[in-house]
Write an enzyme that holds these catalytic residues in place. Sequence first.
Site, short mmCIF file in Angstrom:
data_model
loop_
_atom_site.label_atom_id
_atom_site.label_comp_id
_atom_site.label_asym_id
_atom_site.label_seq_id
_atom_site.Cartn_x
_atom_site.Cartn_y
_atom_site.Cartn_z
N GLU A 70 0.83 -1.21 0.00
CA GLU A 70 0.00 0.00 0.00
C GLU A 70 0.86 1.25 0.00
OE1 GLU A 70 -2.42 3.31 1.94
OE2 GLU A 70 -0.49 2.44 2.45
N GLU A 95 -7.76 1.84 8.48
CA GLU A 95 -6.50 2.51 8.21
C GLU A 95 -6.07 3.37 9.41
OE1 GLU A 95 -3.68 2.69 6.87
OE2 GLU A 95 -4.03 3.36 4.80
#
Length: 341
Positions: free
Chosen positions: A198, A221
């Site tokens: 990511e 997140e």
Amino acid sequence: MLLKRLTEAVGPSGYEHEIRQVIYEEIKDYADRIYTDAMGNLFAEVDGTRPGPKVMLCAHMDEVSLFITRVEDNGLIKFRHIGGIDDRVLLSKPVQIGDQKILGVIGSKPPHHQTQDERKKPVGLEHLRIDIGATTREEALKYVKPGDVAVFATKYEEIGHRCAKSKSFDDRVGCAVMVETIKKKFDIPVVYAFTVQEEIGLRGAGPAAYRINPDVALVLEGTLASDVPDTVEHGQATISGAGPALSVMDGSSVHNRKFLKEMIEVADEAGIPHQIRKTVAGGNDAGRIHLTKEGILSGVISVPTRYIHAPSQLISLDDYEQTIELVEKFLRRVEQGGFQA
């Protein structure tokens, strides 16, 4: 403790094998199927007796890190970034290198030897070296070689009032929320995707979403907590201790309004503190997931994280626990037919 195990595990982008194994050990007794793909994403499927909608929960395993490029004649080691790191936070930080976790310290010319002009400027990457205590290139190469990767050597600790610090809350805090969530049973199909790479371009999330093809995706997140000195109030993305953050938009996507409305309703009904992420900087795996196939209904819940992408990051444990609660309440609503994708 789960947060300690996850944050202290090593997992640079493209080198997530250690953290993937740690997560596997945590979830193996709770999933109906566990598998990986060619990218290295880790999937855990949990079946339900109801047909759907199918939910994808997603958090990335990788962390910002360093890449060894050269060992010099004097035994000092040159390196580059993997992911976005501000050079100004690197000086004097301890690191661990490679599978053997060789300890080193990032150093540069001391201020006593700097010119007056040099002292006025941040030390750039080209002037930094990792010192492992070797005095020659040959000695250093016994332990470290070009191509090795390094992570910060920060240990997990709980400090102050309900806070914790570690090296990789972005995004091991999201991984921890998913590990705690998989232990709860839901009567709908849920796929837990622990993604790779990511930090260098949301690379694992697209293939993961394509494989799962969910009806709705929820990304967990760590995000900017901006309640720090010299940040004006209107520029504060989130505030640590004010609850999970819900995103309207960021640099990779405009988040689905239906999802945001539902999540706010769930939080309000459950009395869970929450906040709107007020800036649009950055991005996360939802940026790739929502563009997959015909498009996937996606949303993001974030845990505010101070000093993100730095050697020592800090979260509120209240925010973390409230995020776990909010995710469960949302899945219960889906389970009961209160949310239709």
